[in-house]
Design a protein around this motif. Structure first.
Motif, short mmCIF file in Angstrom:
data_model
loop_
_atom_site.label_atom_id
_atom_site.label_comp_id
_atom_site.label_asym_id
_atom_site.label_seq_id
_atom_site.Cartn_x
_atom_site.Cartn_y
_atom_site.Cartn_z
N ILE A 56 0.86 -1.18 0.00
CA ILE A 56 0.00 0.00 0.00
C ILE A 56 0.90 1.23 0.00
N SER A 57 0.41 2.34 -0.49
CA SER A 57 1.25 3.53 -0.61
C SER A 57 1.58 4.10 0.76
N ALA A 58 2.72 4.79 0.82
CA ALA A 58 3.13 5.44 2.06
C ALA A 58 2.11 6.49 2.48
N ASP A 59 1.51 7.18 1.52
CA ASP A 59 0.51 8.20 1.86
C ASP A 59 -0.70 7.59 2.56
N LEU A 60 -1.14 6.43 2.08
CA LEU A 60 -2.28 5.76 2.71
C LEU A 60 -1.91 5.26 4.11
N ALA A 61 -0.70 4.75 4.27
CA ALA A 61 -0.26 4.29 5.58
C ALA A 61 -0.22 5.46 6.57
N VAL A 62 0.28 6.60 6.13
CA VAL A 62 0.34 7.78 6.98
C VAL A 62 -1.08 8.25 7.34
N ALA A 63 -1.97 8.28 6.36
CA ALA A 63 -3.35 8.71 6.62
C ALA A 63 -4.04 7.77 7.60
N ALA A 64 -3.79 6.47 7.45
CA ALA A 64 -4.40 5.50 8.36
C ALA A 64 -3.86 5.67 9.77
N ALA A 65 -2.56 5.90 9.90
CA ALA A 65 -1.98 6.12 11.22
C ALA A 65 -2.60 7.35 11.89
N ARG A 66 -2.74 8.42 11.13
CA ARG A 66 -3.33 9.63 11.69
C ARG A 66 -4.76 9.38 12.16
N GLU A 67 -5.50 8.56 11.42
CA GLU A 67 -6.89 8.26 11.80
C GLU A 67 -6.92 7.44 13.08
N LEU A 68 -6.04 6.48 13.22
CA LEU A 68 -5.97 5.68 14.45
C LEU A 68 -5.60 6.54 15.65
N PHE A 69 -4.65 7.44 15.45
CA PHE A 69 -4.23 8.30 16.55
C PHE A 69 -5.33 9.30 16.91
#
Length: 208
Positions: A56-69
């Motif tokens: 998966i793209s780094a941008d999606l991983a970053v967005a998902a992390a932000r949502e979890l936090f």
């Protein structure tokens, strides 16, 4: 004009400075993590690494992390207090849908592994010398979902906090080569401002 370099020809330092200006944030910073040698931000980096360890793209991983936090799951204890459905829904809101269900499970398994093996504190894995990057990568790779590639992401991001610099993995060095920068880790690291090797490593990866 730099001594020995014709006018108009970019030096390695020129290229590195430009790449840092245009792409000079770590992935942890992009995810809203203020990385310090403390349990909570180190755990958050582990979560980001878990999310990035899929196709998966780094941008999606970053967005998902932000949502979890944003949901409040910034420590293993809080993550374990969430439900599987809540985690799936949060990942879905970040459009992390291809792996949302399996990742929701792996995040729980990872938090349990951290709690049961290291009492919730990744500082137990901090190497005792700057030469301990490979040992750290092996330990991080033991966490659910995180394999060797993901473990190198973790080490690359944490290197300045834990005094492991320079740690430039194959991906960063390959990207540096494409940009015309040195592919020797120490020579490349010398182009970074003091204490910002992780930023340069992330920047060259983003730039290609």
């Amino acid at each position: 004009m730099t001594c020995g370099v014709p006018a108009g020809v970019a030096t390695h330092q020129d290229i590195a400075d430009r790449v840092l200006r245009e792409h000079g944030t770590t992935y942890a910073e992009d995810a809203g993590i203020t990385l310090r040698d403390e349990p909570a931000p180190l755990y958050q980096l582990l979560v980001l690494t878990t999310l990035a360890s899929t196709r998966i793209s780094a941008d999606l991983a970053v967005a998902a992390a932000r949502e979890l936090f944003y949901a409040g799951w910034r420590t293993p204890e809080r993550l374990l207090a969430s439900t599987w459905r809540q985690r799936v829904d949060a990942l879905g809101r970040a459009h992390y849908k291809r792996y949302d269900e399996s990742t929701a499970t792996k995040l729980e398994e990872s938090a349990r592994h951290l709690e049961e093996t290291y009492r919730g504190d990744l500082r137990a894995l901090r190497p005792s010398s700057p030469d301990g990057a490979d040992e750290l990568a092996d330990a991080i790779a033991d966490f659910p979902r995180i394999g060797p590639v993901g473990a190198r992401i973790f080490v690359r991001e944490v290197q300045d906090v834990w005094g492991l610099a320079p740690f430039l993995d194959e991906k960063a060095l390959a990207a540096a080569g494409e940009l015309g920068l040195p592919t020797d880790p120490r020579r490349l690291a010398e182009l970074a401002p003091r204490g910002q090797v992780a930023r340069l490593a992330a920047a060259v990866v983003k730039a290609v």
